[in-house]
Design a protein around this motif. Structure first.
Motif, short mmCIF file in Angstrom:
data_model
loop_
_atom_site.label_atom_id
_atom_site.label_comp_id
_atom_site.label_asym_id
_atom_site.label_seq_id
_atom_site.Cartn_x
_atom_site.Cartn_y
_atom_site.Cartn_z
N ALA A 99 0.86 -1.20 0.00
CA ALA A 99 0.00 0.00 0.00
C ALA A 99 0.89 1.24 0.00
O ALA A 99 2.10 1.15 0.25
CB ALA A 99 -0.93 0.01 1.21
N ILE A 100 0.27 2.39 -0.27
CA ILE A 100 0.98 3.67 -0.23
C ILE A 100 0.36 4.51 0.89
O ILE A 100 -0.86 4.66 0.97
CB ILE A 100 0.87 4.42 -1.57
CG1 ILE A 100 1.47 3.57 -2.69
CG2 ILE A 100 1.57 5.78 -1.49
CD1 ILE A 100 1.30 4.17 -4.07
N ALA A 101 1.22 5.04 1.75
CA ALA A 101 0.78 5.90 2.85
C ALA A 101 1.29 7.32 2.60
O ALA A 101 2.46 7.51 2.25
CB ALA A 101 1.32 5.37 4.17
N THR A 102 0.42 8.30 2.79
CA THR A 102 0.79 9.69 2.53
C THR A 102 0.22 10.58 3.63
O THR A 102 -0.92 10.40 4.06
CB THR A 102 0.24 10.16 1.17
OG1 THR A 102 0.74 9.30 0.14
CG2 THR A 102 0.65 11.59 0.87
N SER A 103 1.01 11.55 4.08
CA SER A 103 0.51 12.50 5.08
C SER A 103 -0.53 13.41 4.44
O SER A 103 -0.29 14.00 3.39
CB SER A 103 1.67 13.33 5.65
OG SER A 103 2.42 13.94 4.62
N LEU A 123 -1.41 5.55 -7.26
CA LEU A 123 -2.46 4.59 -6.95
C LEU A 123 -3.19 4.15 -8.21
O LEU A 123 -3.53 2.97 -8.37
CB LEU A 123 -3.45 5.20 -5.96
CG LEU A 123 -2.92 5.51 -4.55
CD1 LEU A 123 -3.94 6.31 -3.76
CD2 LEU A 123 -2.57 4.23 -3.82
N PHE A 124 -3.43 5.09 -9.10
CA PHE A 124 -4.11 4.77 -10.36
C PHE A 124 -3.23 3.89 -11.24
O PHE A 124 -3.70 2.93 -11.85
CB PHE A 124 -4.46 6.07 -11.09
CG PHE A 124 -5.14 5.85 -12.42
CD1 PHE A 124 -6.49 5.51 -12.47
CD2 PHE A 124 -4.43 5.96 -13.61
CE1 PHE A 124 -7.11 5.30 -13.69
CE2 PHE A 124 -5.04 5.74 -14.82
CZ PHE A 124 -6.39 5.40 -14.87
N PHE A 130 -4.66 2.68 -0.27
CA PHE A 130 -4.13 3.95 0.23
C PHE A 130 -4.35 4.04 1.74
O PHE A 130 -5.39 3.63 2.26
CB PHE A 130 -4.84 5.12 -0.46
CG PHE A 130 -4.41 6.47 0.05
CD1 PHE A 130 -3.09 6.88 -0.02
CD2 PHE A 130 -5.35 7.34 0.61
CE1 PHE A 130 -2.71 8.13 0.45
CE2 PHE A 130 -4.96 8.60 1.08
CZ PHE A 130 -3.63 8.98 0.99
N ILE A 131 -3.35 4.58 2.43
CA ILE A 131 -3.45 4.79 3.88
C ILE A 131 -3.21 6.27 4.18
O ILE A 131 -2.07 6.73 4.12
CB ILE A 131 -2.42 3.94 4.64
CG1 ILE A 131 -2.48 2.48 4.19
CG2 ILE A 131 -2.65 4.05 6.15
CD1 ILE A 131 -1.35 1.62 4.73
N LEU A 363 -6.45 -0.57 9.72
CA LEU A 363 -6.99 0.67 10.27
C LEU A 363 -6.88 1.79 9.23
O LEU A 363 -5.79 2.25 8.93
CB LEU A 363 -6.22 1.07 11.54
CG LEU A 363 -6.32 0.14 12.74
CD1 LEU A 363 -5.35 0.56 13.83
CD2 LEU A 363 -7.75 0.14 13.29
N GLY A 364 -8.00 2.21 8.72
CA GLY A 364 -8.02 3.35 7.80
C GLY A 364 -7.48 3.07 6.42
O GLY A 364 -7.15 3.99 5.68
N VAL A 365 -7.37 1.80 6.02
CA VAL A 365 -6.90 1.45 4.67
C VAL A 365 -8.08 1.56 3.72
O VAL A 365 -9.12 0.94 3.93
CB VAL A 365 -6.31 0.02 4.64
CG1 VAL A 365 -5.76 -0.29 3.25
CG2 VAL A 365 -5.22 -0.12 5.69
N ILE A 366 -7.90 2.35 2.65
CA ILE A 366 -9.00 2.57 1.70
C ILE A 366 -8.54 2.25 0.29
O ILE A 366 -7.34 2.15 0.01
CB ILE A 366 -9.54 4.01 1.78
CG1 ILE A 366 -8.43 5.02 1.44
CG2 ILE A 366 -10.10 4.30 3.16
CD1 ILE A 366 -8.90 6.45 1.45
N SER A 367 -9.50 2.09 -0.61
CA SER A 367 -9.18 1.69 -1.98
C SER A 367 -9.20 2.86 -2.96
O SER A 367 -8.81 2.70 -4.11
CB SER A 367 -10.16 0.61 -2.45
OG SER A 367 -11.49 1.10 -2.38
#
Length: 408
Positions: A99-103, A123-124, A130-131, A363-367
């Motif tokens: 996954a990719i996490a970004t502030s 992501l695309f 996405f986190i 926790l808070g992982v979205i697509s």
């Protein structure tokens, strides 16, 4: 009925398979940080291995303006994101990224948007989850990457933009004991340094304001000046911070005594003395708040809250602050833990690690991120500062005297 039963078994089977795939496969998270003026990226796995990291700072572009210029920050993030992510991903296959996490909060909104928009493209292109990351949560959890620290623990997040004292009970569970009511300690030190024209001082011209003050304070006498006022003394019965009065008092001293560096200055001792004074005042103010937090934890009879104190954020790199708080922690049999200085300031490593912590707990992982909107301000956890104030705990302003009297 049979069709419904088959559908339910299918859902259970798919969930079971997904959970086991997550357990068996190494988690790798790409973290991206653009909350202010640093562009950072890193890849970390769930074994706490930093597989790649890169960062670009913009100090040289903003220093002459005495602060962060939003449009300049935006432009450099735009230019830096591609090479920084490429360097962090060097020899790492995109297929291995979980996954990719970004502030996305809190921070300089124009900078946050650069990170979010760039993440959307990734992501695309690579079809990854996405986190979204809370910048202060990432600072608070960094110590769990660099050290073996278990929940719960107390954390001080002190930087150029924030000052928060909180309890970290879990990855997504925080209790704010207090926070800055006006400006941050980092901003205070930076503005004093600017008032004294320290960017022209040959010994510290390449350092940021807070670091310049720390360096010059080593040879200064903090007792020459007095910045202590009732506004930010131990008389206020809470764990909140206020540095505005301290900054105003420092400015008045600078104006009154003409304490500004210029090339004709033959003796800069007065600069060093004021640097020592402002540093001591900032640190003592922080110290009294943490002291009250320790006593509050004892009042709550929740001793696990005060087994460990963690320092993070740019100001947490200050060695004088660390020394004072180490003495305080030793007195109360607490453990003081500080991440390495390079991970106290903004970086991609802390974002990636926060992503790892959240991903493995889902926790808070979205697509999708189409509706993700960056936020300039975002509180961390639940605010319990009012309860702290109502307990009305007295803290001796100079606890070292108390310690000496007790020994005697």
């Amino acid at each position: 009925m049979n069709l419904l039963r088959c559908h339910l078994w299918s859902l259970i089977f798919n969930k079971y398979i997904h959970q086991n795939i997550v357990c068996l496969r190494t988690i790798r998270i790409l973290g991206i940080e653009t909350s202010c003026d640093d562009t950072g990226a890193a890849v970390i796995d769930d074994q706490r291995n930093i597989l790649g990291e890169s960062i670009r700072n913009q100090l040289q572009y903003h220093q002459k303006f005495g602060g962060i210029v939003p449009n300049i920050a935006k432009q450099h993030h735009y230019e830096n994101l591609v090479p920084v992510v490429a360097e962090a991903m060097n020899n790492i296959e995109w297929d291995s990224i979980s996954a990719i996490a970004t502030s996305i909060r809190p921070g300089l909104i124009i900078s946050l948007w650069q990170g979010v928009n760039f993440t959307r493209q990734l992501l695309f292109k690579y079809n990854k989850p996405f986190i979204p990351i809370h910048h202060m949560e990432a600072h608070a959890l960094t110590v769990r990457l660099t050290h073996d620290v278990d929940f719960p623990y107390m954390v001080l997040l002190a930087s150029g933009g924030h000052c928060i004292l909180a309890i970290v009970e879990d990855v997504d569970k925080y209790y704010r004991l207090g926070e800055s009511n006006d400006i941050s300690p980092g901003e205070t030190l930076d503005k004093v340094a600017r008032e004294m024209n320290l960017s022209e001082h040959p010994s510290v011209k390449d350092l940021v304001g807070g670091a310049a003050i720390e360096y010059l304070a080593l040879q200064g006498d903090s007792s020459i000046f007095n910045l202590i006022t009732s506004q930010y003394s131990a008389k206020s019965k809470d764990c909140s911070f206020t540095f505005g009065g301290m900054l105003s008092a420092a400015k008045r001293l600078i104006t009154k005594h003409q304490i500004k560096y210029d090339s004709s200055m033959l003796n800069d001792q007065i600069l060093k003395d004021l640097c020592a004074c402002i540093q001591t005042s900032v640190v003592r103010h922080i110290e009294t708040r943490i002291h009250r937090a320790i006593l509050y934890c004892d009042y709550r009879e929740n001793l696990t809250w005060r087994k460990t104190l963690v320092l993070s954020g740019g100001v947490a790199s200050n060695l004088f602050l660390r020394k004072r708080l180490k003495d305080l922690c030793d007195y109360y049999s607490m453990k003081l833990v500080c991440p390495p200085p390079k991970y106290c300031t903004d970086n991609g490593v802390m974002i990636a690690w926060n992503g790892v912590e959240r991903f493995r707990r889902n926790l808070g992982v979205i697509s999708a991120v189409d509706e993700i909107i960056p936020e300039a301000r975002s509180p961390l956890g639940e605010n319990i500062s009012e309860h702290v104030r109502n307990v009305d705990i007295h803290v001796p302003f100079d606890w070292e005297k108390v310690k000496k009297n007790k020994k005697a």
